[in-house]
Write a protein that holds these residues in place. Structure first.
Motif, mmCIF file in Angstrom:
data_model
loop_
_atom_site.group_PDB
_atom_site.id
_atom_site.type_symbol
_atom_site.label_atom_id
_atom_site.label_comp_id
_atom_site.label_asym_id
_atom_site.label_seq_id
_atom_site.Cartn_x
_atom_site.Cartn_y
_atom_site.Cartn_z
ATOM 1 N N UNK A 253 0.836 -1.174 0.000
ATOM 2 C CA UNK A 253 0.000 0.000 0.000
ATOM 3 C C UNK A 253 0.886 1.244 0.000
ATOM 4 N N UNK A 254 0.245 2.394 -0.208
ATOM 5 C CA UNK A 254 1.006 3.639 -0.334
ATOM 6 C C UNK A 254 1.645 4.018 0.993
ATOM 7 N N UNK A 255 0.837 4.096 2.046
ATOM 8 C CA UNK A 255 1.325 4.451 3.375
ATOM 9 C C UNK A 255 0.222 4.163 4.379
ATOM 10 N N UNK A 256 0.590 3.936 5.620
ATOM 11 C CA UNK A 256 -0.398 3.764 6.685
ATOM 12 C C UNK A 256 -0.742 5.134 7.266
ATOM 13 N N UNK A 257 -1.340 5.979 6.429
ATOM 14 C CA UNK A 257 -1.771 7.303 6.874
ATOM 15 C C UNK A 257 -3.101 7.174 7.603
ATOM 16 N N UNK A 258 -3.755 8.278 7.873
ATOM 17 C CA UNK A 258 -4.962 8.245 8.705
ATOM 18 C C UNK A 258 -6.246 8.302 7.893
ATOM 19 N N UNK A 259 -6.202 7.917 6.619
ATOM 20 C CA UNK A 259 -7.405 7.905 5.801
ATOM 21 C C UNK A 259 -8.317 6.737 6.142
ATOM 22 N N UNK A 260 -9.511 6.760 5.553
ATOM 23 C CA UNK A 260 -10.490 5.723 5.833
ATOM 24 C C UNK A 260 -10.024 4.339 5.426
ATOM 25 N N UNK A 261 -9.429 4.209 4.236
ATOM 26 C CA UNK A 261 -8.922 2.918 3.798
ATOM 27 C C UNK A 261 -7.864 2.386 4.751
ATOM 28 N N UNK A 262 -6.939 3.250 5.127
ATOM 29 C CA UNK A 262 -5.844 2.829 5.990
ATOM 30 C C UNK A 262 -6.344 2.430 7.383
ATOM 31 N N UNK A 263 -7.289 3.189 7.920
ATOM 32 C CA UNK A 263 -7.824 2.847 9.238
ATOM 33 C C UNK A 263 -8.559 1.508 9.204
ATOM 34 N N UNK A 264 -9.301 1.257 8.118
ATOM 35 C CA UNK A 264 -10.009 -0.005 7.982
ATOM 36 C C UNK A 264 -9.037 -1.172 7.896
ATOM 37 N N UNK A 265 -7.997 -1.019 7.072
ATOM 38 C CA UNK A 265 -7.043 -2.108 6.915
ATOM 39 C C UNK A 265 -6.284 -2.374 8.205
ATOM 40 N N UNK A 266 -5.930 -1.324 8.921
ATOM 41 C CA UNK A 266 -5.247 -1.520 10.198
ATOM 42 C C UNK A 266 -6.137 -2.293 11.172
ATOM 43 N N UNK A 267 -7.418 -1.959 11.185
ATOM 44 C CA UNK A 267 -8.352 -2.672 12.070
ATOM 45 C C UNK A 267 -8.514 -4.130 11.652
ATOM 46 N N UNK A 268 -8.582 -4.377 10.341
ATOM 47 C CA UNK A 268 -8.701 -5.763 9.851
ATOM 48 C C UNK A 268 -7.454 -6.564 10.219
ATOM 49 N N UNK A 269 -6.298 -5.961 10.072
ATOM 50 C CA UNK A 269 -5.053 -6.656 10.420
ATOM 51 C C UNK A 269 -5.031 -6.992 11.904
ATOM 52 N N UNK A 270 -5.421 -6.038 12.742
ATOM 53 C CA UNK A 270 -5.437 -6.309 14.185
ATOM 54 C C UNK A 270 -6.385 -7.461 14.516
ATOM 55 N N UNK A 271 -7.506 -7.530 13.816
ATOM 56 C CA UNK A 271 -8.522 -8.540 14.131
ATOM 57 C C UNK A 271 -8.195 -9.912 13.563
ATOM 58 N N UNK A 272 -7.397 -9.975 12.508
ATOM 59 C CA UNK A 272 -7.173 -11.257 11.836
ATOM 60 C C UNK A 272 -5.780 -11.832 12.043
ATOM 61 N N UNK A 273 -4.846 -11.050 12.577
ATOM 62 C CA UNK A 273 -3.485 -11.554 12.767
ATOM 63 C C UNK A 273 -3.499 -12.783 13.668
ATOM 64 N N UNK A 274 -2.930 -13.873 13.183
ATOM 65 C CA UNK A 274 -2.910 -15.134 13.934
ATOM 66 C C UNK A 274 -1.843 -16.030 13.336
ATOM 67 N N UNK A 275 -1.528 -17.149 14.000
ATOM 68 C CA UNK A 275 -0.540 -18.064 13.409
ATOM 69 C C UNK A 275 -0.944 -18.586 12.036
ATOM 70 N N UNK A 276 -2.252 -18.704 11.790
ATOM 71 C CA UNK A 276 -2.708 -19.239 10.508
ATOM 72 C C UNK A 276 -2.899 -18.156 9.442
ATOM 73 N N UNK A 277 -2.927 -16.892 9.853
ATOM 74 C CA UNK A 277 -3.089 -15.779 8.912
ATOM 75 C C UNK A 277 -2.245 -14.608 9.407
ATOM 76 N N UNK A 278 -1.031 -14.544 8.941
ATOM 77 C CA UNK A 278 -0.120 -13.490 9.395
ATOM 78 C C UNK A 278 0.066 -12.455 8.294
ATOM 79 N N UNK A 279 0.288 -11.229 8.704
ATOM 80 C CA UNK A 279 0.385 -10.104 7.777
ATOM 81 C C UNK A 279 1.770 -9.473 7.817
ATOM 82 N N UNK A 280 2.210 -8.993 6.686
ATOM 83 C CA UNK A 280 3.335 -8.084 6.580
ATOM 84 C C UNK A 280 2.883 -6.913 5.716
ATOM 85 N N UNK A 281 3.114 -5.696 6.173
ATOM 86 C CA UNK A 281 2.694 -4.507 5.435
ATOM 87 C C UNK A 281 3.911 -3.873 4.793
#
Length: 385
Positions: free
Chosen positions: A1-29
């Motif tokens: 992605x472009x940057x983890x700025x404070x826009x709506x898309x970025x806030x949504x993705x950050x929230x999704x990452x926090x909710x889904x991060x697990x041993x079976x689904x890990x994220x790298x940004x």
């Protein structure tokens, strides 16, 4: 992605990452530019790799390919057009058979659709052969119509809102919020939340308030957000009648506090896919006036929980403002319906489940070829009867 700025898309993705991060689904940004302020809000185990590219950096794809070789992801999910080309080229340069390269569409920074340059690049890179995600059914249709993406390759993953964090205020919360923003007892508070950018068309909303001010009574506008048009908008606000006060709040962390102070919410965008700000206002039980763009009709449930006006039409918005401000029963009915709609259709937990199911479905495939989800996708945005 472009940057983890404070826009709506970025806030949504950050929230999704926090909710889904697990041993079976890990994220790298991986960000093309700097990490951005939301990087600090991700779990400690989520790596954020900034490429620190300059604008139109010809080496961006090479830098991204180096990251791909190092971390060998199963899925490469590029967010919005400004990352798609680099992601596709990087995948080729890396020579690593990623199970899936997915192109995520959250909207454009301008109205008028994809530019001729963007369409030529899409054809050159054959982007239509990749699977897409879109946050709205309008976005899906735009990909099909303008880039030639096959409908069955576009999966719609609508945004969601935390109905626990965003909820109607208690009487004490409402009084405290209005006091915090200096609202006078006789004022009607209109809230607007969004980047101060041309596509959001806050100028149209200010024009509508100006033309209807004699019929509105005392009005306080709370405008949360920042952007390149802040100066011109502040200049316009200074010319509004004395009965209208406008407060420019800048970027606000506690959006719920702004909404708790409001009597109604206005969203005047002339182009939008699916607005997080509108979902947050719905969850807070606010009556809403929004322009009929993107999936607004679906979100508003065909007018059952919000009032729609034509984009770029200050006269229509002015008339709708007068009607709503002078009809408290209508505001109460719309606000209750909006809250119910947010709970039943736009909860964040449901959005997380859709992301998890999507990643499981494409992560299980061995290669990139056909991505066929046609049977699972409704033809258009569903509405309740």
């Amino acid at each position: 992605m472009h940057s983890l700025s404070t826009g709506g898309m970025e806030r949504t993705l950050a929230a999704v990452i926090r909710a889904t991060q697990s041993p079976s689904l890990s994220h790298t940004v991986c960000t093309l530019r700097e990490p951005g302020p939301l990087a600090d809000q991700l779990p400690a185990e989520v790596a954020v790799i900034p490429l620190n590219c300059r604008r139109s950096d010809r080496w961006a794809a090479v830098k991204l390919a180096s990251v791909i070789r190092r971390i060998r992801p199963d899925i490469l999910h590029a967010r919005n057009f400004n990352t798609w080309c680099d992601a596709v080229l990087a995948r080729r340069i890396a020579g690593h058979e990623i199970n899936r390269t997915v192109l995520g569409f959250h909207g454009l920074e301008h109205d008028g659709g994809f530019t001729s340059v963007q369409r030529r690049r899409a054809r050159w890179l054959r982007l239509r052969r990749f699977p897409f995600t879109a946050v709205s059914y309008a976005g899906k249709q735009q990909l099909v119509d303008e880039l030639g993406a096959p409908s069955c390759r576009v999966d719609v993953l609508p945004n969601g809102v935390s109905i626990e964090r965003f909820r109607p205020p208690t009487a004490d919360q409402r009084c405290a919020a209005r006091a915090a923003y200096g609202v006078r007892p006789d004022e009607t508070v209109i809230a607007m939340v969004g980047a101060l950018a041309p596509v959001k068309d806050h100028r149209m909303a200010l024009d509508a308030v100006a033309s209807s001010a004699p019929r509105l009574g005392g009005v306080c506008i709370l405008l949360a957000g920042d952007g390149p048009l802040r100066g011109p908008l502040e200049n316009r606000a200074e010319t509004l009648p004395e009965s209208v006060r406008t407060r420019f709040l800048g970027s606000v962390e506690d959006v719920a506090g702004v909404l708790h102070a409001a009597d109604l919410f206005v969203h005047p965008s002339r182009y939008e896919q699916s607005s997080n700000a509108v979902l947050e206002a719905m969850a807070c039980g606010l009556p809403i006036l929004l322009t009929a763009v993107g999936d607004a009709g679906c979100v508003a449930n065909a007018g059952r929980c919000a009032r729609l006006v034509a984009p770029c039409d200050s006269d229509s918005l002015a008339a709708a403002l007068v009607r709503m401000i002078h009809d408290p029963a209508e505001r109460q009915r719309l606000g209750a319906a909006a809250r119910q709609r947010a709970e039943s259709c736009h909860g964040f937990s449901a959005a997380v489940e859709r992301y998890q199911a999507f990643y499981r479905s494409i992560g299980s495939a061995a290669t990139q070829p056909e991505f066929n989800e046609c049977a699972a996708l409704p033809a258009s945005c569903p509405t309740a009867r």
